[in-house]
Scaffold this active site. Structure first.
Site, PDB file in Angstrom:
ATOM      1  N   LYS A 254       0.934  -1.233  -0.076  1.00  0.00           N
ATOM      2  CA  LYS A 254       0.016   0.167  -0.139  1.00  0.00           C
ATOM      3  C   LYS A 254       0.832   1.096   0.017  1.00  0.00           C
ATOM      4  O   LYS A 254       1.611   1.564   0.838  1.00  0.00           O
ATOM      5  CB  LYS A 254      -0.907   0.115   1.000  1.00  0.00           C
ATOM      6  CG  LYS A 254      -1.388   1.334   1.332  1.00  0.00           C
ATOM      7  CD  LYS A 254      -2.177   1.233   2.694  1.00  0.00           C
ATOM      8  CE  LYS A 254      -2.946   2.587   3.127  1.00  0.00           C
ATOM      9  NZ  LYS A 254      -3.754   2.603   4.462  1.00  0.00           N
ATOM     10  N   ASP A 259      -2.678  10.317   3.444  1.00  0.00           N
ATOM     11  CA  ASP A 259      -3.900  10.024   3.807  1.00  0.00           C
ATOM     12  C   ASP A 259      -4.677  11.112   4.654  1.00  0.00           C
ATOM     13  O   ASP A 259      -4.484  10.954   5.565  1.00  0.00           O
ATOM     14  CB  ASP A 259      -3.877   8.547   4.452  1.00  0.00           C
ATOM     15  CG  ASP A 259      -5.339   7.934   4.604  1.00  0.00           C
ATOM     16  OD1 ASP A 259      -6.221   8.666   4.105  1.00  0.00           O
ATOM     17  OD2 ASP A 259      -5.498   6.915   5.338  1.00  0.00           O
ATOM     18  N   LYS A 266     -10.112  13.120   8.013  1.00  0.00           N
ATOM     19  CA  LYS A 266      -9.526  12.683   9.416  1.00  0.00           C
ATOM     20  C   LYS A 266      -9.612  13.993  10.413  1.00  0.00           C
ATOM     21  O   LYS A 266      -9.331  15.001   9.624  1.00  0.00           O
ATOM     22  CB  LYS A 266      -8.039  12.202   9.417  1.00  0.00           C
ATOM     23  CG  LYS A 266      -7.964  10.766   8.673  1.00  0.00           C
ATOM     24  CD  LYS A 266      -6.197  10.511   8.696  1.00  0.00           C
ATOM     25  CE  LYS A 266      -6.494   8.933   7.917  1.00  0.00           C
ATOM     26  NZ  LYS A 266      -6.945   7.953   8.960  1.00  0.00           N
ATOM     27  N   ASP A 277       1.823   6.721   5.476  1.00  0.00           N
ATOM     28  CA  ASP A 277       0.932   5.648   4.854  1.00  0.00           C
ATOM     29  C   ASP A 277       1.239   5.025   3.638  1.00  0.00           C
ATOM     30  O   ASP A 277       0.400   4.329   3.176  1.00  0.00           O
ATOM     31  CB  ASP A 277      -0.523   6.327   4.691  1.00  0.00           C
ATOM     32  CG  ASP A 277      -1.738   5.404   5.117  1.00  0.00           C
ATOM     33  OD1 ASP A 277      -1.541   4.453   5.811  1.00  0.00           O
ATOM     34  OD2 ASP A 277      -2.651   5.722   4.483  1.00  0.00           O
ATOM     35  N   GLU A 338      -9.175   3.487   2.590  1.00  0.00           N
ATOM     36  CA  GLU A 338      -8.774   3.847   1.032  1.00  0.00           C
ATOM     37  C   GLU A 338      -7.747   2.555   0.897  1.00  0.00           C
ATOM     38  O   GLU A 338      -7.639   2.481  -0.389  1.00  0.00           O
ATOM     39  CB  GLU A 338      -8.155   5.121   0.661  1.00  0.00           C
ATOM     40  CG  GLU A 338      -6.887   5.372   1.357  1.00  0.00           C
ATOM     41  CD  GLU A 338      -6.481   5.213   2.787  1.00  0.00           C
ATOM     42  OE1 GLU A 338      -7.412   5.383   3.426  1.00  0.00           O
ATOM     43  OE2 GLU A 338      -5.310   4.970   3.040  1.00  0.00           O
ATOM     44  N   ARG A 340      -7.259  -0.542   1.338  1.00  0.00           N
ATOM     45  CA  ARG A 340      -7.909  -1.815   0.866  1.00  0.00           C
ATOM     46  C   ARG A 340      -8.485  -1.572  -0.612  1.00  0.00           C
ATOM     47  O   ARG A 340      -8.507  -2.465  -1.183  1.00  0.00           O
ATOM     48  CB  ARG A 340      -9.121  -2.429   1.947  1.00  0.00           C
ATOM     49  CG  ARG A 340     -10.176  -1.488   2.008  1.00  0.00           C
ATOM     50  CD  ARG A 340     -11.129  -1.499   3.119  1.00  0.00           C
ATOM     51  NE  ARG A 340     -10.413  -1.277   4.529  1.00  0.00           N
ATOM     52  CZ  ARG A 340     -10.890  -1.253   5.638  1.00  0.00           C
ATOM     53  NH1 ARG A 340     -12.085  -2.135   5.898  1.00  0.00           N
ATOM     54  NH2 ARG A 340     -10.472  -1.059   6.801  1.00  0.00           N
TER      55      ARG A 340
HETATM   56  N1  BES Z   1      -3.685   4.733   6.903  1.00  0.00           N
HETATM   57  C1  BES Z   1      -4.918   4.498   7.908  1.00  0.00           C
HETATM   58  C2  BES Z   1      -4.588   3.456   9.163  1.00  0.00           C
HETATM   59  C3  BES Z   1      -3.602   4.126   9.979  1.00  0.00           C
HETATM   60  C4  BES Z   1      -4.039   4.608  11.050  1.00  0.00           C
HETATM   61  C5  BES Z   1      -2.346   3.899   9.967  1.00  0.00           C
HETATM   62  C6  BES Z   1      -3.259   5.236  12.175  1.00  0.00           C
HETATM   63  C7  BES Z   1      -1.248   4.317  10.986  1.00  0.00           C
HETATM   64  C8  BES Z   1      -1.828   4.891  11.953  1.00  0.00           C
HETATM   65  C9  BES Z   1      -6.128   3.859   7.113  1.00  0.00           C
HETATM   66  O1  BES Z   1      -6.127   4.196   5.660  1.00  0.00           O
HETATM   67  C10 BES Z   1      -7.393   4.300   7.774  1.00  0.00           C
HETATM   68  O2  BES Z   1      -7.760   5.472   7.945  1.00  0.00           O
HETATM   69  N2  BES Z   1      -8.134   3.347   8.329  1.00  0.00           N
HETATM   70  C11 BES Z   1      -9.134   3.515   8.945  1.00  0.00           C
HETATM   71  C12 BES Z   1     -10.279   2.365   8.459  1.00  0.00           C
HETATM   72  C13 BES Z   1     -11.675   2.938   8.991  1.00  0.00           C
HETATM   73  C14 BES Z   1     -12.085   3.890   8.523  1.00  0.00           C
HETATM   74  C15 BES Z   1     -12.577   1.819   8.771  1.00  0.00           C
HETATM   75  C16 BES Z   1      -9.073   3.505  10.370  1.00  0.00           C
HETATM   76  O3  BES Z   1      -8.211   2.633  10.833  1.00  0.00           O
HETATM   77  O4  BES Z   1      -9.618   4.302  11.211  1.00  0.00           O
HETATM   78 ZN    ZN Z   2      -4.553   4.884   4.793  1.00  0.00          ZN
HETATM   79 MN    MN Z   3      -7.259   6.031   5.499  1.00  0.00          MN
END
Ligand code: BES
Ligand code: ZN
Ligand code: MN
Length: 496
Positions: A254, A259, A266, A277, A338, A340
């Site tokens: 990925k 992000d 966020k 990311d 995103e 996935r």
């Molecule tokens: N890149 C993030 C995951 C992440 C969070 C990486 C903190 C490193 C530190 C990912 O794209 C994301 O935003 N995931 C969401 C998924 C949710 C919306 C189902 C998450 O983990 O909140």
């Molecule tokens: Zn992400």
């Molecule tokens: Mn994300």
């Protein structure tokens, strides 16, 4: 790229010790029994090492740690570092001792009097891994000499040969750390792809797929993520054909260069962390670099999806339905899930084009994995327990934390959508597992697959044993080890 520490192995020369500048380290077993070189340093300093070894302080000192004696009399050196390390120490402990030395070496020269210590190679490996600073964007002090280390040993040529592969892996780890540490304005999708393309010099075949080609291939879930960014989305393919005719191992990463969450924006606090990311892509790139540098006799293909997740007038919306390259449709409930969407298309493309014998994907995929495992272990998910156990063994052998979590149909059900073949989120509960279930839908039956959620391990706020705060390079060593143990064939590497 941040250059690894210059480490040389030199012949034993007792007479040279008194005049060594910088810092001099001796490796002393817990019982205080000195070898020839330590005895010399002891004599020069009028019995300092012996005195130390008989003190309560020495007894209390943890193995692998050191005592620093500043401005030792009788020597030119600024400091004498006495490292507590048994002759029969495990490689893991010897590496930790090396990392401890990195912390104590300062900016000048380090001379390690290793004599015939059997794990000197591991000490140098730990030292090299830990001697990393990301200062690409700091004001340079032109006066500061570049650090370097020498190991005075009985058989320097043998040790140099023994550590050549380790040096390749260190370079892979540093490449990964640099990619992850770079901010997103410096390393957008274009520059990221350019750094990967430059690895063509090492004998890797590197191909960059641009948006129009991705469009033709039908990679709509990947393209949807990058729609509102001014940076073009890309897929980069890196091939190393060092094996025979067998199907390759595929590594998929990925690479979200930043992000924001997209329209499902966020919160501001901590958003700057999302420069990392692209950790999965950075790790895949570091592994490809390491195996190319050491001429691995294996076929491995690395594929990364590079996109930036931005909000904007042309961004994808929550509720959008997009069609993946596989043909399955996805209802995008949350544009922040995103990673996935990117991986779905790259996973499918990897199988469609390369029919790999196995696939491992790496991604900073979920915050939930940090809640579950903290920063000590990456999450391991797999459709094949044998395959997973081989990876877990490689991780254990390299001292990188990895922990398997369950998967199953009950989790998969959470992805049911009213309007499309699936949703891109399965709710808060078991968030890392439902993310893995989503990915599994893009893995063909019968293809052994592992998903590594490295959101907690790719970078940390405090130093780890082998890395300063920031990017760790987690996974480069584990995957290099797995390739060595499971995928290398006998005979000469067929370069490129
Ligand atoms: N890149 C993030 C995951 C992440 C969070 C990486 C903190 C490193 C530190 C990912 O794209 C994301 O935003 N995931 C969401 C998924 C949710 C919306 C189902 C998450 O983990 O909140
Ligand atoms: Zn992400
Ligand atoms: Mn994300």
């Amino acid at each position: 790229m941040t250059a690894p520490l210059d480490i040389r192995f030199i012949d034993m020369d007792i007479e040279a010790i008194a005049a060594m500048e910088g810092r001099v380290a001796v490796l002393l077993p817990p019982d205080g029994k000195m070898d020839k070189l330590a005895r010399r340093a002891n004599r020069l300093t009028r019995g300092t090492i012996e005195r130390l070894s008989q003190s309560p302080r020495w007894e209390k000192l943890e193995e692998g740690k050191l005592v620093e004696i500043a401005m030792p009399g009788g020597m030119e050196a600024d400091a004498l570092l006495v490292v507590k390390l048994d002759r029969r120490a495990t490689p893991a402990l010897a590496r930790k001792a090396g990392a401890t030395l990195a912390g104590a070496m300062g900016t000048g020269a380090l001379h390690v009097l290793a004599a015939s210590f059997a794990k000197a190679g591991d000490v140098s490996y730990g030292l090299a891994l830990r001697a990393y600073t990301f200062d690409a964007h700091k004001k340079k002090d032109d006066e500061a000499p570049a650090g370097k280390a020498t190991f005075m040993v009985a058989k320097p040529e043998a040790l140099a040969a023994e550590t050549a592969d380790m040096a390749a892996v260190v370079e892979g780890v540093f490449f990964t750390r640099d990619l992850i540490n770079e901010p997103s304005n410096v390393l957008g999708t274009e520059d990221f792809a350019a750094r990967l393309a430059a690895m063509g010099e090492l004998g890797l075949e590197v191909e960059i797929l641009e948006e129009d080609e991705l469009e033709k291939l039908g990679m709509r879930t990947l393209l949807a993520v990058g729609m509102a960014s001014d940076m073009p989305s890309k897929v980069v393919v890196m091939r190393w054909n060092g094996g025979g005719d067998e199907a390759p191992l595929a590594l998929v990463g990925k690479g979200v260069t930043f992000d924001t969450g997209g329209i499902s924006l966020k919160p501001a606090g901590g958003m700057e962390d999302m420069t990392m990311d692209m950790g999965g892509a950075g790790t895949v790139a570091g592994v490809m670099r390491a195996i190319a540098l050491r001429g691995a006799k294996a076929n491995v293909v690395g594929l990364v999806g590079l996109v930036e997740n931005m909000p904007g007038g042309n961004a994808q919306r929550p509720g959008d339905v997009v069609k993946s390259m596989k043909g399955d449709t996805v209802e995008v409930i949350n544009t922040d899930a995103e990673g996935r969407l990117v991986l779905a298309d790259v996973l499918w493309y990897a199988q469609d084009r390369f029919a790999p014998s196995a696939i491992i994907d790496l991604a900073t995929l979920t915050g939930a994995i940090i809640i579950a495992l903290g920063h000590e272990h990456a999450g391991v998910f797999s459709n094949d327990d044998d395959f997973a156990s081989r990876l877990l063994k490689a991780a254990r052998d390299e001292g990188e934390g990895a922990w398997q979590l369950p998967m199953g149909p009950a989790y998969d059900k959470k992805l049911k959508s009213r309007v499309a073949d699936m949703k891109n989120v399965g709710g808060r509960d078991g968030g890392s597992i439902t993310a893995a279930q989503f990915l599994q839908r893009f893995v063909k039956d019968g293809t052994p697959w592992i998903h590594l959620d490295i959101a907690g391990t790719a970078s940390t706020k405090s130093a780890t044993d082998f890395a300063p705060a920031g990017a760790t390079g987690w996974g480069v060593r584990t995957l290099d080890r797995l390739i060595r143990d499971e995928y290398e064939v006998a005979g000469d590497a067929d370069e490129g």
